[in-house]
Every structure is written in C-alpha cells, then in structure tokens.
Design a protein around this motif. Structure first.
Motif, short mmCIF file in Angstrom:
data_model
loop_
_atom_site.label_atom_id
_atom_site.label_comp_id
_atom_site.label_asym_id
_atom_site.label_seq_id
_atom_site.Cartn_x
_atom_site.Cartn_y
_atom_site.Cartn_z
N PHE A 23 0.86 -1.18 0.00
CA PHE A 23 0.00 0.00 0.00
C PHE A 23 0.90 1.23 0.00
O PHE A 23 1.75 1.39 0.89
N PRO A 24 0.72 2.12 -0.97
CA PRO A 24 1.64 3.25 -1.07
C PRO A 24 1.55 4.24 0.08
O PRO A 24 2.52 4.93 0.38
N GLY A 25 0.41 4.32 0.75
CA GLY A 25 0.32 5.29 1.84
C GLY A 25 -1.06 5.25 2.47
O GLY A 25 -1.93 4.48 2.05
N PRO A 26 -1.29 6.07 3.50
CA PRO A 26 -2.62 6.13 4.10
C PRO A 26 -3.64 6.61 3.08
O PRO A 26 -3.33 7.42 2.21
N GLY A 27 -4.85 6.06 3.17
CA GLY A 27 -5.88 6.43 2.22
C GLY A 27 -5.88 5.59 0.97
O GLY A 27 -6.70 5.80 0.07
N SER A 28 -4.97 4.61 0.88
CA SER A 28 -5.01 3.65 -0.23
C SER A 28 -5.70 2.38 0.26
O SER A 28 -5.75 2.10 1.46
N ALA A 29 -6.23 1.61 -0.70
CA ALA A 29 -7.09 0.48 -0.34
C ALA A 29 -6.96 -0.61 -1.39
O ALA A 29 -6.39 -0.40 -2.46
N ILE A 30 -7.47 -1.79 -1.06
CA ILE A 30 -7.72 -2.80 -2.08
C ILE A 30 -9.20 -3.16 -2.06
O ILE A 30 -9.83 -3.12 -1.00
N ALA A 31 -9.73 -3.47 -3.22
CA ALA A 31 -11.09 -4.02 -3.30
C ALA A 31 -11.00 -5.52 -3.07
O ALA A 31 -10.08 -6.18 -3.57
N LEU A 32 -11.94 -6.05 -2.32
CA LEU A 32 -11.87 -7.45 -1.90
C LEU A 32 -13.23 -8.10 -2.07
O LEU A 32 -14.25 -7.49 -1.74
N HIS A 33 -13.23 -9.33 -2.58
CA HIS A 33 -14.45 -10.15 -2.54
C HIS A 33 -14.37 -10.86 -1.19
O HIS A 33 -13.96 -12.02 -1.09
N GLY A 34 -14.76 -10.13 -0.15
CA GLY A 34 -14.41 -10.51 1.21
C GLY A 34 -14.96 -11.85 1.66
O GLY A 34 -14.36 -12.52 2.49
N ASN A 35 -16.09 -12.23 1.12
CA ASN A 35 -16.71 -13.49 1.49
C ASN A 35 -16.02 -14.70 0.85
O ASN A 35 -16.23 -15.83 1.26
N MET A 36 -15.16 -14.44 -0.16
CA MET A 36 -14.54 -15.54 -0.90
C MET A 36 -13.02 -15.60 -0.73
O MET A 36 -12.42 -16.65 -0.98
N VAL A 37 -12.41 -14.49 -0.35
CA VAL A 37 -10.95 -14.43 -0.24
C VAL A 37 -10.55 -14.49 1.23
O VAL A 37 -10.95 -13.64 2.02
N VAL A 38 -9.77 -15.50 1.60
CA VAL A 38 -9.33 -15.65 3.00
C VAL A 38 -8.17 -14.69 3.25
O VAL A 38 -7.21 -14.64 2.47
N HIS A 39 -8.26 -13.93 4.34
CA HIS A 39 -7.28 -12.86 4.58
C HIS A 39 -7.12 -12.62 6.08
O HIS A 39 -7.89 -13.16 6.89
N ARG A 40 -6.15 -11.80 6.44
CA ARG A 40 -5.95 -11.46 7.85
C ARG A 40 -5.12 -10.18 7.96
O ARG A 40 -4.53 -9.72 6.98
N GLY A 41 -5.05 -9.64 9.16
CA GLY A 41 -4.08 -8.61 9.51
C GLY A 41 -3.00 -9.30 10.32
O GLY A 41 -3.25 -9.80 11.41
N ALA A 42 -1.77 -9.36 9.78
CA ALA A 42 -0.69 -10.12 10.42
C ALA A 42 -0.24 -9.43 11.73
O ALA A 42 -0.51 -8.24 11.93
N PRO A 43 0.44 -10.18 12.61
CA PRO A 43 0.93 -9.56 13.86
C PRO A 43 1.95 -8.46 13.59
O PRO A 43 2.70 -8.51 12.61
N LEU A 44 1.97 -7.47 14.46
CA LEU A 44 3.04 -6.48 14.46
C LEU A 44 4.28 -7.11 15.09
O LEU A 44 4.18 -8.09 15.84
N THR A 45 5.43 -6.56 14.79
CA THR A 45 6.65 -7.04 15.44
C THR A 45 7.01 -6.19 16.65
O THR A 45 7.82 -6.59 17.48
N GLU A 46 6.46 -5.00 16.74
CA GLU A 46 6.56 -4.19 17.95
C GLU A 46 5.33 -3.29 18.02
O GLU A 46 4.66 -3.08 17.00
N GLN A 47 5.06 -2.78 19.18
CA GLN A 47 3.83 -2.01 19.35
C GLN A 47 3.84 -0.76 18.47
O GLN A 47 4.85 -0.05 18.39
N ALA A 48 2.74 -0.51 17.79
CA ALA A 48 2.64 0.65 16.90
C ALA A 48 1.16 0.91 16.62
O ALA A 48 0.32 0.02 16.79
#
Ligand SMILES: [Fe+2]
Length: 356
Positions: free
Chosen positions: A235-260
């Motif tokens: 993602f180039p920066g804040p305010g950028s996005a991806i379109a997702l077929h959310g019900n069909m594509v398995v995804h996650r937000g990965a763990p951070l390596t330090e608090q942020a």
C-alpha cells in the motif's frame, strides 16, 4: 471485470428472473437509504470537517484485478456470487488532506473500540453513527462508482450500516494477529490503510491465493496458509485500499513485530442484482453488534433482498408455469427471508475463522 456470463444460460429458477431482479439502475448508488436518525446512545463527534469529495478524495483506479477463477474457484461456485473479481491491486481513494482527516476521526473513535467475538480485540462498529465524515465517505457516490467499475457489476454501500466504516485497531498483545485468518461476513468491501502502512513494523494485510475449502482443510490439520501462496500487497500510503471479494478471499491482519498504531477501515458493499447469493453472514453479528440497531438493520436488509426477488417475479413471469415451477420460483424468492428467520431463531454462534 464483466458480470458472470454463465448466469444467462443457466436453467435454474434464479436465472429466469435475473434480468428482472436487476431492478435498480446501474447509475444508482443506493440500495437501502442510510437512517435519518441515530440509534439510541449514539452521539456525533463534534467539530469534524465536513466531507467534501473535491477536497478529500483522489481516486486513482487500480492497475489490475485478479479473478476468483485464478484463485481456483470452480465456475459453479463463482456463478452464485456477486462478481468474479477476487481482489484488486492497491489503489488510491483519499487525498493527503482526506487521509489526514480520516486518521484524526478514527483516532477519536478509538475510545469506542471493543472486542468483536473471538477474532479481533479492538474494533469499532457503527462508527458511521458517530462520525459524519466517516459516514459521508462510506456513502460517497464517487467511491461507490469506482467500486462498481472494479467489480464489473453495480454495487451500493451495504444495506446494514453496521458494516460501513468498520475500524480495526492494533491489539494489546503485539504477538497477536490484528485479525485472524478468515473470510468476511459481507460479500464485497474495500480495506483501507488509515494509519501510514509504511511506518508499520509488520502488521501487513495479507490474503491467501486459493479457496476457502483449501484453508479449511489446512485448518483441520492445524496448519496455516503456506507463505508461498500468501500475498501482502504494498500500500503506497494512508488512504489507499484494495477491493476485496471478502466473502470468498481468505485474509488477515498479520501480527506487528513491535507495538505501533495500526488502523484500517473496511467498507462493505452489496451487488444491486439480487438474483445472486446474499453472501452476508449476519448470524455471526449476534452478540457482537448492538441490539439497538442490529435487528432493525438485518430485517431491512432481508426485506430488501426478498422484495427485489419478488418484484422480479411480478415483472418477469409469463403464462405457462407448472405447479412445481411456481413452488420453485417462490421458494427461491423468499430464500433469504427463510434463512434470516432460521438464523434469528437459532441465536448467536462463534464467528467463523481458520485458527484454532
Ligand atoms: Fe476481513
């Protein structure tokens, strides 16, 4: 990016009403109007800048999309869904000024964050009942139009406002995934970086290039999606996005390596063509969302689905139906209503995900 062409040649009851159930003009960007009143207990954030698409948007269409077929889904599963699009490349939605206002509003909403079932520790639902800026961004006709173009079918902001402007925040435990491997309770959405993705230690948004069935088989063996089939788009920066077929594509937000600080926003859409499957899993919201508005929103959504299909029957049926065909048409038309009744009567359950 065109709609599934096989629908026109199918012989199911659904197909005979496909054209008639596409009752809403392709230029419309509304399915069910956003409520004119807030639910009890919700207050607007004071002193927010008013959303102005000329100032706050800078939409730059994605350079590519990937199809469900490329993810390995067979044609018979794809033809039931809203679109054959699986995911887009990251694309810009917000201007720098718009991204800054959104970040500030989401920081102010953090005080309303809470746990969403067994998947996400810090999330804000119903933020569009608290932030006018978030509401107007999520209902924006300009944003809806680019989403329709990406999906190749006319869409509108989701009929249930609880699915608009969903916010995820970083977990307390840095080793926890922001959101576990899952597919969404909604058909279509975009996932937007609200905080700056380039400042993040880990915490990437990731998706698996494969089917839900494959991930379910892996999960049953205690395994996670293999890294060589996981994509973490840049993602180039804040305010950028991806379109997702959310019900069909398995995804996650990965763990951070330090608090942020990590804030993402998910805005959901429905296809205006109601001949395809609903792809919303509202039962998972019981026990998560406020009852002050959940059941009203769910009922309105279900009524909208059923009304579209029933109207399609009124407008399309000709003489010559057999008794069996009449039953088949009517059962198909009220399928979503029946499912909602079954779910409402069954009560809450744990939200589905692929980590045990
Ligand atoms: Fe998700």
């Amino acid at each position: 990016m065109s709609p599934d062409p096989t629908a026109a040649t199918s012989t199911t009851a659904a197909t005979s009403t496909t054209a008639a159930t596409s009752t809403t003009s392709t230029t419309s960007t509304t399915a069910v109007a956003f409520p004119s009143r807030q639910p009890p207990g919700y207050e607007w954030l004071p002193d927010e800048p008013r959303f102005d698409p000329r100032i706050h948007l800078q939409i730059e269409p994605p350079t590519s999309v990937t199809s469900l077929r490329e993810f390995g889904y067979p044609a018979d599963q794809i033809e039931q869904t809203a679109t054959d699009v699986a995911v887009s490349a990251p694309f810009r939605i917000m201007s720098d000024e718009g991204a800054a206002v959104l970040l500030e509003s989401c920081r102010r909403l953090r005080g309303f964050a809470r746990r969403a079932g067994n998947r996400i520790e810090h999330t804000v639902r119903g933020g569009c009942y608290r932030s006018r800026f978030l509401r107007d961004l999520c209902l924006s006709a300009d944003v809806t139009r680019i989403m329709s173009e990406i999906y190749g079918t006319a869409v509108a902001p989701h009929t249930m406002p609880v699915h608009l402007g969903h916010l995820n925040y970083e977990p307390t435990d840095v080793h926890e995934a922001v959101d576990k491997w899952h597919h969404d309770t909604i058909p279509l959405d975009f996932v937007m970086m609200v905080s700056d993705p380039n400042q993040l230690p880990g915490g990437q948004f990731q998706y698996f290039v494969g089917t839900k069935g494959e991930v379910a088989e892996l999960a049953a063996r205690g395994e996670r999606p293999p890294t060589d089939r996981v994509v973490a788009p840049h993602f180039p920066g804040p305010g950028s996005a991806i379109a997702l077929h959310g019900n069909m594509v398995v995804h996650r937000g990965a763990p951070l390596t330090e608090q942020a600080e990590r804030i993402t926003m998910v805005n959901a859409y429905v296809a205006l063509d109601r001949s395809r499957a609903d792809q919303s899993r509202s039962r998972d919201l019981m026990g998560v969302d406020d009852e002050s508005h959940l059941y009203t929103e769910w009922t309105r959504h279900t009524a909208w689905r059923g009304a579209g299909r029933l109207t399609g029957l009124v407008e399309s049926l000709d003489f010559g139906l057999t008794r069996e065909q009449a039953i088949e048409h009517l059962e198909w038309a009220i399928d979503d209503v029946q499912s909602a009744l079954d779910d409402l009567r069954a009560g809450p359950r744990e939200a589905e995900h692929y980590e045990r």
